[in-house]
Design an enzyme around this catalytic site. Structure first.
Site, PDB file in Angstrom:
ATOM      1  CD  GLU A 105     -24.042  18.944  27.463  1.00 39.94           C
ATOM      2  OE1 GLU A 105     -24.195  17.898  26.857  1.00 39.94           O
ATOM      3  OE2 GLU A 105     -23.496  18.869  28.608  1.00 39.94           O
ATOM      4  CD  GLU A 125     -28.950  17.975  27.925  1.00 34.04           C
ATOM      5  OE1 GLU A 125     -29.679  18.811  28.298  1.00 34.04           O
ATOM      6  OE2 GLU A 125     -28.027  18.038  27.348  1.00 34.04           O
TER       7      GLU A 125
HETATM    8  C1  3H9 Z   1     -27.986  15.064  25.461  1.00 36.84           C
HETATM    9  O1  3H9 Z   1     -27.802  15.732  24.794  1.00 36.84           O
HETATM   10  C2  3H9 Z   1     -27.249  14.203  26.414  1.00 36.84           C
HETATM   11  C3  3H9 Z   1     -25.825  15.117  26.772  1.00 36.84           C
HETATM   12  O2  3H9 Z   1     -25.909  16.246  27.723  1.00 36.84           O
HETATM   13  C4  3H9 Z   1     -24.815  14.290  27.179  1.00 36.84           C
HETATM   14  C5  3H9 Z   1     -24.379  13.204  26.583  1.00 36.84           C
HETATM   15  C6  3H9 Z   1     -23.018  12.394  27.111  1.00 36.84           C
HETATM   16  N1  3H9 Z   1     -31.608  12.077  19.256  1.00 36.84           N
HETATM   17  O3  3H9 Z   1     -39.387  16.327  17.633  1.00 36.84           O
HETATM   18  P1  3H9 Z   1     -39.416  15.961  16.247  1.00 36.84           P
HETATM   19  C7  3H9 Z   1     -35.662  12.636  16.345  1.00 36.84           C
HETATM   20  S1  3H9 Z   1     -29.646  14.427  25.562  1.00 36.84           S
HETATM   21  C8  3H9 Z   1     -32.214  11.026  18.488  1.00 36.84           C
HETATM   22  O4  3H9 Z   1     -40.539  15.386  15.389  1.00 36.84           O
HETATM   23  P2  3H9 Z   1     -39.475  19.014  15.707  1.00 36.84           P
HETATM   24  C9  3H9 Z   1     -37.078  12.173  16.484  1.00 36.84           C
HETATM   25  O5  3H9 Z   1     -37.093  11.099  17.312  1.00 36.84           O
HETATM   26  C10 3H9 Z   1     -30.563  15.028  24.123  1.00 36.84           C
HETATM   27  N2  3H9 Z   1     -33.405  11.260  17.799  1.00 36.84           N
HETATM   28  O6  3H9 Z   1     -39.204  17.488  15.402  1.00 36.84           O
HETATM   29  C11 3H9 Z   1     -37.789  12.419  15.406  1.00 36.84           C
HETATM   30  O7  3H9 Z   1     -37.346  11.211  14.723  1.00 36.84           O
HETATM   31  P3  3H9 Z   1     -38.393  10.385  13.698  1.00 36.84           P
HETATM   32  C12 3H9 Z   1     -30.768  16.449  24.395  1.00 36.84           C
HETATM   33  C13 3H9 Z   1     -33.875  12.546  17.898  1.00 36.84           C
HETATM   34  O8  3H9 Z   1     -38.674  19.590  14.510  1.00 36.84           O
HETATM   35  C14 3H9 Z   1     -37.249  13.487  14.638  1.00 36.84           C
HETATM   36  O9  3H9 Z   1     -35.918  13.598  15.343  1.00 36.84           O
HETATM   37  N3  3H9 Z   1     -31.589  16.831  23.178  1.00 36.84           N
HETATM   38  C15 3H9 Z   1     -33.173  13.500  18.540  1.00 36.84           C
HETATM   39  O10 3H9 Z   1     -40.599  19.148  16.176  1.00 36.84           O
HETATM   40  C16 3H9 Z   1     -37.660  14.671  14.411  1.00 36.84           C
HETATM   41  O11 3H9 Z   1     -37.933  15.273  15.893  1.00 36.84           O
HETATM   42  C17 3H9 Z   1     -33.019  16.807  23.293  1.00 36.84           C
HETATM   43  O12 3H9 Z   1     -33.454  16.489  24.388  1.00 36.84           O
HETATM   44  C18 3H9 Z   1     -32.193  13.351  19.696  1.00 36.84           C
HETATM   45  N4  3H9 Z   1     -31.492  14.038  20.281  1.00 36.84           N
HETATM   46  O13 3H9 Z   1     -38.274  19.049  16.970  1.00 36.84           O
HETATM   47  C19 3H9 Z   1     -33.784  17.339  22.242  1.00 36.84           C
HETATM   48  N5  3H9 Z   1     -33.925  14.631  18.809  1.00 36.84           N
HETATM   49  O14 3H9 Z   1     -38.754  11.494  12.572  1.00 36.84           O
HETATM   50  C20 3H9 Z   1     -35.039  16.490  21.882  1.00 36.84           C
HETATM   51  C21 3H9 Z   1     -34.866  14.547  17.770  1.00 36.84           C
HETATM   52  O15 3H9 Z   1     -37.950   9.138  13.450  1.00 36.84           O
HETATM   53  N6  3H9 Z   1     -35.520  16.641  20.621  1.00 36.84           N
HETATM   54  N7  3H9 Z   1     -34.924  13.378  17.272  1.00 36.84           N
HETATM   55  O16 3H9 Z   1     -39.760  10.409  14.575  1.00 36.84           O
HETATM   56  C22 3H9 Z   1     -36.400  17.856  20.526  1.00 36.84           C
HETATM   57  O17 3H9 Z   1     -36.669  18.253  21.340  1.00 36.84           O
HETATM   58  C23 3H9 Z   1     -37.179  17.973  19.177  1.00 36.84           C
HETATM   59  O18 3H9 Z   1     -36.929  16.799  18.331  1.00 36.84           O
HETATM   60  C24 3H9 Z   1     -36.323  19.177  18.078  1.00 36.84           C
HETATM   61  C25 3H9 Z   1     -36.903  19.128  16.896  1.00 36.84           C
HETATM   62  C26 3H9 Z   1     -36.480  20.678  18.903  1.00 36.84           C
HETATM   63  C27 3H9 Z   1     -34.992  18.947  18.214  1.00 36.84           C
END
Ligand code: 3H9
Length: 692
Positions: A105, A125
């Site tokens: 975004e 999301e």
């Molecule tokens: C959003 O954006 C809302 C907006 O539209 C509007 C707002 C107003 N936040 O998965 P991994 C942490 S909603 C905080 O093992 P990978 C995760 O907990 C968001 N923490 O690694 C972990 O922590 P820890 C939309 C996050 O390489 C570490 O990062 N975005 C977030 O296999 C490693 O994660 C999503 O839904 C986050 N957003 O995969 C993306 N993301 O080491 C969600 C990750 O302490 N994330 N962490 O356990 C993913 O799909 C995967 O984490 C990603 C990396 C592909 C990014």
């Protein structure tokens, strides 16, 4: 420092630096705005690049901040994007690796976007039960078109950046070094005016009403209890039916509504629960792991075959050991057939099919598996049989090999004691069908080495399982809990229910399958075998005898063509069985029980709270590390409804005092001793606290 600011000639570079994924938490958002203000105030700066340090452009909003004041604190993501979009100097997003959610975004708020190939582009999301809340639903349709944007937003799935080349999302796909390419691009566009803005793009889709209606119908049919997917459609619809700023407002209101739903909280709980499960407080993340380049599986039956497929799918060669050629041939043929079915469905390429089948070989000799890095035993669930196997493994396996048992109930410490290397012994409890089910219960023996644990946890990730560590106890986390659930299901039959009513009530609650349909699928004789052991070992624990009577009738389930239900040849549908229902009613009469009408609410409470109470013991005893681990076991291995977040999360949402109240009510009925509250549950309820 959550974002760095550097000057490169006439270009200011703002680099998000908030590991692990450059989440757009409050501090990072503030740092972006600071960087923008600095760049705008500096006359020497002609263009601004926003990029990310490390292995992400940005993973989006910081999910940990949701439902906390920080999420709304200024500058919120809208403000940040407004600052970027209203910049008087061109802003270029330089995208690599991960560009998701709020990250995408933000990028769409920039005037230009350049990317390298291989970046994962997504608005995921919806997988967290929300929708893109910072303009994603309004801007993505403007750059990708209505259909493609809707698909991405409703599915949440990532698309590789190179597949989006040629769309208005990317102005350039950079080959080679991203920053060099981005700087060259920035210098090229530094003086171009007017500055292009995604919000100004018109969406051209003449027959959009029909398309949106079709989308609503399809998405409604597929989204089950989750409200977010349909709201995504509504928000995307607003991109074409409303003015841009009104669309943004509308999206915002839907986002605020969704972020407060239990369904979204449950999904976020599962997201963090999955990641937390791979961490053990006493096993540091830098614990050395052992290389796993080859695997052996003892037993080529359904379980052994399924286990072997997991490793082959991850590209690791597997040798299956069987006692007899015939059994080995049968096992290998079944595996081949499974892969053939996947091939036929088009879910596997011919090349991958051959590669996977080729990675699985068989042997009749222990000598052939001696050099495997890990051996997983999947033989009959009997301590005597395990003893023979583990003594032999101790004799033949190379030093440093991990010796794993797929036992579902037996004492892993006892199994380890059959060897002279208990530090190398661990439980790896796969769930049937082992090549499909996500859960891997990793059973930690008293002497299991930390490197063995770290290796097994890493391996579970590699084979795409959710690994959850359990201590040693009868049934570990999952089966120890399910025993209490099954006991209640049995008592319900004695007291007035029929299998169909129980199954329907709990399936309506959201379970994938009720206890009786599940019993028929797994084989009722397995529980019978375990109960017979319990009658001797734990005579004080009471069970309904209906399940034993069923087995005495030879009704083991689908495999015998009859179980709690009747089955027709070639048809897996469960038909209520008059014979079984008569047996149940007669059994109540024999016990002198007056059958009563039992409500669905009572059925659900008794089944689910029985799980919760046992889980509280498990947590208190340290068998599970944290409540969310228990939720992950039930979400990934036992068909607990995801939108309810797992038994512990569900109990928290019901309120622990309410759980206790219901339990006290059932404690007054027959078999009331089953409802003695676990001390931890009673304590948390009294203190007004929660499990999670
Ligand atoms: C959003 O954006 C809302 C907006 O539209 C509007 C707002 C107003 N936040 O998965 P991994 C942490 S909603 C905080 O093992 P990978 C995760 O907990 C968001 N923490 O690694 C972990 O922590 P820890 C939309 C996050 O390489 C570490 O990062 N975005 C977030 O296999 C490693 O994660 C999503 O839904 C986050 N957003 O995969 C993306 N993301 O080491 C969600 C990750 O302490 N994330 N962490 O356990 C993913 O799909 C995967 O984490 C990603 C990396 C592909 C990014």
């Amino acid at each position: 420092m959550t974002a760095e600011y550097q000057i490169n000639g006439a270009v200011a570079v703002i680099t998000l630096n908030n590991p692990p994924v450059n989440g757009l938490g409050h501090a990072t958002r503030s740092a972006i705005v600071d960087g923008m203000q600095k760049a705008l105030a500096d006359d020497a700066v002609k263009a601004i690049i926003i990029t990310g340090a490390g292995t992400a452009f940005s993973g989006g909003a910081d999910i940990k901040e949701f439902n906390s004041p920080k999420a709304l604190a200024e500058p919120n993501l809208h403000t940040v994007i407004n600052v970027v979009e209203n910049s008087t100097k061109p802003v270029i997003a330089a995208i690599h690796t991960v560009c998701m959610g709020g990250g995408l975004e933000l990028a769409m708020g920039c005037n230009y976007r350049v990317a390298v190939a291989g970046a994962q582009i997504a608005l995921p999301e919806v997988k967290l039960g929300i929708l893109p809340g910072a303009g994603g639903t309004q801007r993505l349709p403007r750059v990708l078109g209505l259909e493609m944007a809707l698909n991405m937003i409703v599915s949440g799935n990532p698309v590789a950046s190179e597949k989006l080349a040629g769309t208005a999302l990317f102005n350039e796909l950079i080959e080679g070094d991203l920053m060099q390419g981005a700087l060259a691009f920035a210098n090229k566009v530094a003086d171009v005016r007017p500055l292009p803005k995604v919000r100004d793009i018109k969406i051209d889709y003449p027959n959009y009403e029909a398309f949106l209606q079709f989308s609503r119908n399809t998405v409604k049919a597929m989204s089950g209890p989750f409200p977010a997917p349909l709201k995504c459609v509504e928000a995307v619809a607003a991109a074409i039916t409303k003015k841009f700023d009104d669309g943004i407002q509308f999206e915002r209101s839907l986002f605020i509504e969704l972020v407060q739903t239990t369904e979204s909280k449950a999904l976020r709980h599962a997201f963090f629960g999955e990641r937390a499960a791979s961490k053990l407080p006493d096993v540091p993340e830098d614990t050395p792991t052992r290389p796993i380049k080859s695997v052996a599986v003892i037993g080529g039956g359904t379980m052994g075959g399924g286990i072997a497929m997991n490793f082959a799918n991850a590209g690791i060669p597997v040798k299956i050991l069987e006692m007899k050629q015939e059994a080995l041939d049968k096992g290998l043929a079944t595996i081949r057939k499974n892969y053939e079915n996947t091939l036929k469905k088009g879910k596997l390429t011919q090349q991958k099919f051959e590669q996977r089948v080729g990675l699985i070989t068989g042997t009749l000799s222990y000598d052939d598996i001696a050099q495997a890095d890990i051996v997983v035993e999947a033989v009959f669930e009997d301590m005597g049989v395990k003893e023979t196997v583990f003594k032999k493994l101790d004799e033949v396996m190379k030093q440093g090999a991990i010796l794993a048992s797929n036992t579902s109930t037996l004492d892993v410490d006892k199994i380890a004691a059959f060897t002279k290397r208990p530090q190398d012994v661990i439980g790896t409890h796969f769930f049937s069908p082992a090549n499909v089910m996500k859960l891997l219960e990793i059973v930690r023996g008293a002497k299991t080495g930390k490197d063995v644990l770290a290796t097994t946890l890493a391996l579970s990730k590699k084979i795409k399982k959710t690994g959850v560590v359990s201590g040693v106890c009868d049934g570990f986390i999952g089966n120890r809990m399910i025993e209490q659930y099954s006991r209640q299901a049995g008592f319900l039959l004695e007291q007035g229910c029929l299998p169909e009513q129980v199954d329907k009530a709990i399936e309506k609650f959201g379970f994938a399958m009720g206890p009786f349909r599940m019993g028929d699928l797994a084989g009722n004789d397995i529980g019978w075998y375990i109960r017979k052991r319990r009658y001797v070992e734990k005579p004080e624990v009471t069970y309904s005898k209906t399940a034993d009577l069923l087995c005495e009738m030879g009704r083991y389930g689908q495999k015998t063509g009859a179980g709690w239900y009747d089955y027709k040849p070639g048809d897996r549908k469960a038909y209520p069985s008059q014979v079984v229902n008569d047996m149940i009613v007669k059994h109540s009469a024999d016990l002198g029980i007056e059958r009563r009408k039992i409500s669905d609410q009572e059925i659900v409470e008794r089944l689910v709270f029985a799980l919760v109470n046992e889980a509280a013991y498990i947590l208190e005893e340290g068998i599970a590390t944290r409540a969310s681990d228990i939720d992950m076991v039930y979400l990934t291995g036992y068909g607990f409804p995801l939108f309810r977040g797992g038994p512990m999360f569900y109990a928290d949402t019901v309120g622990l005092p309410n759980v206790i109240l219901a339990m006290n009510k059932y404690a007054k009925g027959p078999h009331g001793d089953a409802w003695k509250a676990a001390p931890l549950l009673a304590k948390l309820a009294a203190e007004g606290k929660t499990f999670n």
